[in-house]
Write a protein that holds these residues in place. Structure first.
Motif, PDB file in Angstrom:
ATOM      1  N   GLY A   1       2.393   7.786  -5.545  1.00  0.00           N
ATOM      2  CA  GLY A   1       2.694   6.981  -4.520  1.00  0.00           C
ATOM      3  C   GLY A   1       1.372   5.976  -3.941  1.00  0.00           C
ATOM      4  N   GLU A   2       1.225   4.327  -3.971  1.00  0.00           N
ATOM      5  CA  GLU A   2      -0.281   3.763  -3.362  1.00  0.00           C
ATOM      6  C   GLU A   2       0.070   3.298  -2.392  1.00  0.00           C
ATOM      7  OE1 GLU A   2      -2.145   2.834  -5.921  1.00  0.00           O
ATOM      8  OE2 GLU A   2      -0.915   3.696  -7.799  1.00  0.00           O
ATOM      9  N   SER A   3      -0.959   2.749  -1.243  1.00  0.00           N
ATOM     10  CA  SER A   3      -1.107   2.124  -0.483  1.00  0.00           C
ATOM     11  C   SER A   3      -1.863   0.669  -0.388  1.00  0.00           C
ATOM     12  CB  SER A   3      -2.285   3.265   0.493  1.00  0.00           C
ATOM     13  OG  SER A   3      -3.621   2.441  -0.069  1.00  0.00           O
ATOM     14  N   GLY A   4      -1.712  -0.006   0.744  1.00  0.00           N
ATOM     15  CA  GLY A   4      -1.765  -1.571   0.940  1.00  0.00           C
ATOM     16  C   GLY A   4      -0.064  -2.243   0.785  1.00  0.00           C
ATOM     17  N   PRO A   5      -0.035  -3.191   0.339  1.00  0.00           N
ATOM     18  CA  PRO A   5       0.864  -4.056   1.132  1.00  0.00           C
ATOM     19  C   PRO A   5       1.992  -3.997  -0.258  1.00  0.00           C
ATOM     20  CG  PRO A   5      -0.995  -5.249   0.213  1.00  0.00           C
ATOM     21  CD  PRO A   5      -1.903  -4.387   0.861  1.00  0.00           C
ATOM     22  N   PHE A   6       1.732  -3.699  -0.956  1.00  0.00           N
ATOM     23  CA  PHE A   6       2.512  -3.294  -2.331  1.00  0.00           C
ATOM     24  C   PHE A   6       2.785  -1.867  -2.663  1.00  0.00           C
ATOM     25  CE2 PHE A   6       0.623  -7.516  -4.825  1.00  0.00           C
ATOM     26  CZ  PHE A   6       1.748  -7.987  -3.601  1.00  0.00           C
ATOM     27  N   GLY A   7       2.383  -1.126  -2.476  1.00  0.00           N
ATOM     28  CA  GLY A   7       2.379  -0.211  -2.388  1.00  0.00           C
ATOM     29  C   GLY A   7       3.918   0.174  -2.520  1.00  0.00           C
ATOM     30  N   ARG A   8       4.748  -0.840  -2.637  1.00  0.00           N
ATOM     31  CA  ARG A   8       6.274   0.564  -3.034  1.00  0.00           C
ATOM     32  C   ARG A   8       6.303   0.894  -3.938  1.00  0.00           C
ATOM     33  NH1 ARG A   8      11.211  -1.319   0.213  1.00  0.00           N
ATOM     34  NH2 ARG A   8      11.670   0.776  -0.094  1.00  0.00           N
ATOM     35  N   LEU A   9       5.393  -0.416  -4.752  1.00  0.00           N
ATOM     36  CA  LEU A   9       6.039  -0.738  -6.222  1.00  0.00           C
ATOM     37  C   LEU A   9       6.704   0.646  -6.966  1.00  0.00           C
ATOM     38  CD1 LEU A   9       6.341  -3.447  -7.974  1.00  0.00           C
ATOM     39  CD2 LEU A   9       5.332  -1.281  -9.450  1.00  0.00           C
ATOM     40  N   PRO A  10       5.628   1.401  -7.034  1.00  0.00           N
ATOM     41  CA  PRO A  10       5.571   2.841  -8.086  1.00  0.00           C
ATOM     42  C   PRO A  10       6.868   3.078  -7.474  1.00  0.00           C
ATOM     43  CG  PRO A  10       3.533   2.049  -7.609  1.00  0.00           C
ATOM     44  CD  PRO A  10       3.983   1.524  -6.748  1.00  0.00           C
ATOM     45  N   ALA A  11       6.710   3.713  -5.681  1.00  0.00           N
ATOM     46  CA  ALA A  11       7.954   4.574  -5.653  1.00  0.00           C
ATOM     47  C   ALA A  11       9.275   4.039  -6.185  1.00  0.00           C
ATOM     48  CB  ALA A  11       8.025   4.727  -4.229  1.00  0.00           C
ATOM     49  N   LEU A  12       9.388   2.653  -5.875  1.00  0.00           N
ATOM     50  CA  LEU A  12      10.649   2.041  -6.115  1.00  0.00           C
ATOM     51  C   LEU A  12      11.062   1.990  -8.260  1.00  0.00           C
ATOM     52  CD1 LEU A  12      11.444  -0.732  -3.959  1.00  0.00           C
ATOM     53  CD2 LEU A  12      12.573   1.038  -4.072  1.00  0.00           C
ATOM     54  N   LEU A  13       9.843   1.584  -8.928  1.00  0.00           N
ATOM     55  CA  LEU A  13       9.848   1.971 -10.134  1.00  0.00           C
ATOM     56  C   LEU A  13      10.566   3.068 -10.442  1.00  0.00           C
ATOM     57  CD1 LEU A  13       9.244   1.281 -12.552  1.00  0.00           C
ATOM     58  CD2 LEU A  13       7.275   1.553 -12.371  1.00  0.00           C
ATOM     59  N   TRP A  14       9.351   4.473  -9.671  1.00  0.00           N
ATOM     60  CA  TRP A  14      10.100   5.613 -10.209  1.00  0.00           C
ATOM     61  C   TRP A  14      11.458   6.152 -10.013  1.00  0.00           C
ATOM     62  CZ3 TRP A  14       9.351   9.444 -13.278  1.00  0.00           C
ATOM     63  CH2 TRP A  14      10.186  11.023 -12.445  1.00  0.00           C
ATOM     64  N   GLU A  15      11.856   5.581  -8.635  1.00  0.00           N
ATOM     65  CA  GLU A  15      13.334   5.049  -8.226  1.00  0.00           C
ATOM     66  C   GLU A  15      14.646   5.044  -9.498  1.00  0.00           C
ATOM     67  OE1 GLU A  15      16.894   7.020  -5.673  1.00  0.00           O
ATOM     68  OE2 GLU A  15      14.518   7.826  -5.784  1.00  0.00           O
ATOM     69  N   ARG A  16      14.035   3.944  -9.668  1.00  0.00           N
ATOM     70  CA  ARG A  16      14.668   2.954 -11.089  1.00  0.00           C
ATOM     71  C   ARG A  16      14.676   3.730 -11.826  1.00  0.00           C
ATOM     72  NH1 ARG A  16      13.656  -1.626 -14.511  1.00  0.00           N
ATOM     73  NH2 ARG A  16      11.982  -0.091 -15.572  1.00  0.00           N
ATOM     74  N   THR A  17      13.438   4.448 -12.703  1.00  0.00           N
ATOM     75  CA  THR A  17      13.288   5.241 -13.415  1.00  0.00           C
ATOM     76  C   THR A  17      14.669   6.075 -13.839  1.00  0.00           C
ATOM     77  OG1 THR A  17      11.297   4.398 -14.054  1.00  0.00           O
ATOM     78  CG2 THR A  17      11.823   6.568 -15.282  1.00  0.00           C
ATOM     79  N   ALA A  18      14.409   7.480 -12.458  1.00  0.00           N
ATOM     80  CA  ALA A  18      15.561   8.326 -12.723  1.00  0.00           C
ATOM     81  C   ALA A  18      17.131   8.428 -12.999  1.00  0.00           C
ATOM     82  CB  ALA A  18      14.744   9.393 -11.073  1.00  0.00           C
ATOM     83  N   ARG A  19      16.992   7.016 -12.325  1.00  0.00           N
ATOM     84  CA  ARG A  19      18.814   6.599 -12.439  1.00  0.00           C
ATOM     85  C   ARG A  19      18.993   5.957 -14.153  1.00  0.00           C
ATOM     86  NH1 ARG A  19      20.840   4.574  -6.149  1.00  0.00           N
ATOM     87  NH2 ARG A  19      18.964   5.299  -5.173  1.00  0.00           N
ATOM     88  N   ALA A  20      17.688   5.244 -14.140  1.00  0.00           N
ATOM     89  CA  ALA A  20      17.983   5.117 -15.791  1.00  0.00           C
ATOM     90  C   ALA A  20      17.724   5.782 -16.519  1.00  0.00           C
ATOM     91  CB  ALA A  20      16.828   3.669 -15.889  1.00  0.00           C
ATOM     92  N   THR A  21      17.329   7.135 -16.717  1.00  0.00           N
ATOM     93  CA  THR A  21      17.662   7.708 -17.410  1.00  0.00           C
ATOM     94  C   THR A  21      18.771   8.475 -17.745  1.00  0.00           C
ATOM     95  OG1 THR A  21      16.251   9.407 -15.822  1.00  0.00           O
ATOM     96  CG2 THR A  21      14.695   8.794 -17.853  1.00  0.00           C
ATOM     97  N   LEU A  22      19.726   8.742 -16.514  1.00  0.00           N
ATOM     98  CA  LEU A  22      21.008   8.695 -16.464  1.00  0.00           C
ATOM     99  C   LEU A  22      22.174   8.664 -17.236  1.00  0.00           C
ATOM    100  CD1 LEU A  22      22.763  11.602 -15.983  1.00  0.00           C
ATOM    101  CD2 LEU A  22      22.563  10.783 -13.661  1.00  0.00           C
ATOM    102  N   ALA A  23      21.421   6.881 -16.669  1.00  0.00           N
ATOM    103  CA  ALA A  23      22.747   6.093 -17.141  1.00  0.00           C
ATOM    104  C   ALA A  23      22.262   5.943 -18.796  1.00  0.00           C
ATOM    105  CB  ALA A  23      22.446   4.466 -16.645  1.00  0.00           C
ATOM    106  N   ALA A  24      21.124   5.948 -18.819  1.00  0.00           N
ATOM    107  CA  ALA A  24      20.719   5.842 -20.906  1.00  0.00           C
ATOM    108  C   ALA A  24      21.333   6.909 -21.300  1.00  0.00           C
ATOM    109  CB  ALA A  24      19.766   5.487 -20.941  1.00  0.00           C
ATOM    110  N   GLU A  25      21.303   8.144 -20.512  1.00  0.00           N
ATOM    111  CA  GLU A  25      21.704   8.504 -21.266  1.00  0.00           C
ATOM    112  C   GLU A  25      23.661   9.343 -21.590  1.00  0.00           C
ATOM    113  OE1 GLU A  25      21.848  14.041 -21.643  1.00  0.00           O
ATOM    114  OE2 GLU A  25      21.123  12.280 -19.457  1.00  0.00           O
ATOM    115  N   LEU A  26      24.409   8.692 -20.165  1.00  0.00           N
ATOM    116  CA  LEU A  26      25.517   8.721 -20.189  1.00  0.00           C
ATOM    117  C   LEU A  26      25.901   7.262 -21.395  1.00  0.00           C
ATOM    118  CD1 LEU A  26      25.813   9.386 -16.620  1.00  0.00           C
ATOM    119  CD2 LEU A  26      26.670  10.562 -18.369  1.00  0.00           C
ATOM    120  N   TYR A  27      25.598   6.696 -21.850  1.00  0.00           N
ATOM    121  CA  TYR A  27      25.874   5.342 -22.616  1.00  0.00           C
ATOM    122  C   TYR A  27      25.674   6.033 -23.731  1.00  0.00           C
ATOM    123  CZ  TYR A  27      26.487   1.051 -24.399  1.00  0.00           C
ATOM    124  OH  TYR A  27      27.380  -0.399 -25.199  1.00  0.00           O
ATOM    125  N   ALA A  28      24.328   6.461 -24.364  1.00  0.00           N
ATOM    126  CA  ALA A  28      24.089   7.063 -25.534  1.00  0.00           C
ATOM    127  C   ALA A  28      25.215   7.553 -26.099  1.00  0.00           C
ATOM    128  CB  ALA A  28      22.601   7.874 -25.343  1.00  0.00           C
TER     129      ALA A  28
END
Length: 319
Positions: free
Chosen positions: A146-173
Motif C-alpha cells: 500500500g501507499e500513502s497520499g492522494p494516489f495511494g489506492r492505485l497499488p491495492a486496486l492494481l493488485w485486486e485487478r491482477t489477482a482476478r486477471a490471473t484466474l481469468a487468464a488461466e481459465l481462458y488458456a
C-alpha cells in the motif's frame, strides 16, 4: 497480431482492454469522469520520469525478484515436479505459506466447503497446477504494498485487478492453449509490474518537484502509455525466457507484418482476456462501471457469452 478475422478480433480485444485499463487508472487516481489532463501536465510528467524509466531501473523503483521465484519457476516447468515438492518450497517462507493458504480459501479459488488449513491439505485440494498458480500469485503480492497520499489506492486496486486477471487468464488458456495456463498467469503478473513501477516513479517525481502538481488524468495517461513497455524491461531484468519477452513485447506494441505462431497468439489472447475481465470485475465491484455497460464492452471483444458470464460471476464473488 494475426491476419483477417483473427486480426480484427485481436484489435477489438485490444481496444476494449485499453478502455477498461484507462478507466481503472483514472478511478484509482481519482480523476473525475470526462476530465482531461491540464495543458502541459502530461508532457511535464513524461520529462520528469524519463530518466527513471529509460535508464537502468533503480532498486527503489524496480521490484526485486522474490527469493523463491527461481525455485518455483523451475518446479513449474518440470513436468515431473510433484505438488509435495512445491509445498516444500512454499514452506520455506512462512509469510508465503500463509498467503498461499489465504488465497486457497478465497471465494475465487476455493473448490470445497472444508477450509484449507495446511499446505498438505492444499496439495490434496489444489493439485500441482493449482498450487503453482497460488504460489506465483502469493509470491508477488508483497510487491504491491500500500501507499500513502492522494494516489495511494492505485497499488491495492492494481493488485485486486491482477489477482482476478490471473484466474481469468488461466481459465481462458484452459480453453485455447491448456499447456500454457501457468505461462498466462506469469505474464499477467509481469504485466502488472509495469504500471506499478511507472506509478512509483511518478510519485517520486511529484514529491520531489512540487511544481509538477499532481494531475490524476496526466498520471493515468502515463500509466497507459508506459506500463506495457516498462513490464517488458522488467522481464528482461528478471531474465525471463525469450518467449515470455516476445509475448510481452507483442502485447505492448504489435509489429506490423509479423505473424506470431499459434501458441504465442493464443497465449497473448489469454493474457488480454484475463486482464479485461479482471479489470471490468474490479470496476463493477467499485461501482465505477455500470454492470450492463461493462458486460457489453466485454462482449464486443468477442468472448463466448456463456463462458464470459460464468467467469465474471466467479470473479465477482466476495472473499
Amino acid at each position: 497480431m494475426a491476419t483477417g478475422a483473427a486480426a480484427a478480433a485481436d484489435a477489438e480485444l485490444r481496444a476494449a482492454l485499453a478502455q477498461a485499463s484507462g478507466a481503472l487508472w483514472r478511478h484509482a487516481l481519482g480523476a473525475p469522469p470526462g476530465t482531461n489532463a491540464a495543458p502541459g501536465a502530461l508532457d511535464a510528467l513524461r520529462a520528469a520520469v524519463r530518466p527513471v524509466l529509460e535508464g537502468e531501473l533503480a532498486d527503489r523503483h524496480f521490484p526485486r525478484r522474490p527469493m523463491l521465484m527461481p525455485q518455483l519457476m523451475a518446479a513449474l516447468h518440470d513436468p515431473t515436479s510433484a505438488a509435495t515438492r512445491l509445498a516444500q518450497i512454499i514452506s520455506q517462507d512462512p509469510v508465503l505459506a500463509g498467503n498461499v493458504l489465504r488465497l486457497a480459501n478465497s471465494a475465487w479459488y476455493r473448490v470445497t466447503r472444508d477450509p484449507v488449513e495446511t499446505l498438505q491439505r492444499a496439495v490434496i485440494v489444489c493439485g500441482t497446477d493449482g498450487l503453482q498458480s497460488l504460489a506465483a500469485l502469493a509470491l508477488m503480492q508483497p510487491v504491491f504494498r500500500g501507499e500513502s497520499g492522494p494516489f495511494g489506492r492505485l497499488p491495492a486496486l492494481l493488485w485486486e485487478r491482477t489477482a482476478r486477471a490471473t484466474l481469468a487468464a488461466e481459465l481462458y488458456a484452459q480453453q485455447v492453449c491448456p499447456a500454457e495456463r501457468q505461462s498466462a498467469q506469469l505474464l499477467v503478473l509481469l504485466r502488472a509490474l509495469g504500471p506499478l513501477v511507472v506509478f512509483r516513479a511518478a510519485e517520486e517525481q511529484y514529491r520531489a518537484n512540487p511544481r509538477l502538481g499532481r494531475d490524476p488524468a496526466a498520471c493515468a495517461a502515463l500509466l497507459a502509455e508506459a506500463g506495457g513497455r516498462t513490464a517488458s524491461r522488467i522481464a528482461v531484468q528478471w531474465d525471463s525466457s525469450e518467449r515470455i519477452r516476445d509475448v510481452l513485447a507483442e502485447l505492448d506494441a504489435p509489429r506490423p507484418g509479423r505473424i506470431p505462431d499459434e501458441v504465442q497468439r493464443d497465449l497473448a489472447a489469454a493474457v488480454g482476456v484475463g486482464e479485461l475481465l479482471g479489470t471490468a470485475s474490479v470496476l463493477i465491484a467499485e461501482q465505477a462501471w455500470e454492470p450492463g455497460a461493462g458486460m457489453r464492452l466485454i462482449e464486443a471483444a468477442g468472448m463466448p457469452r456463456d463462458w464470459m458470464l460464468a467467469t465474471m460471476t466467479r470473479l465477482g464473488r466476495q472473499e
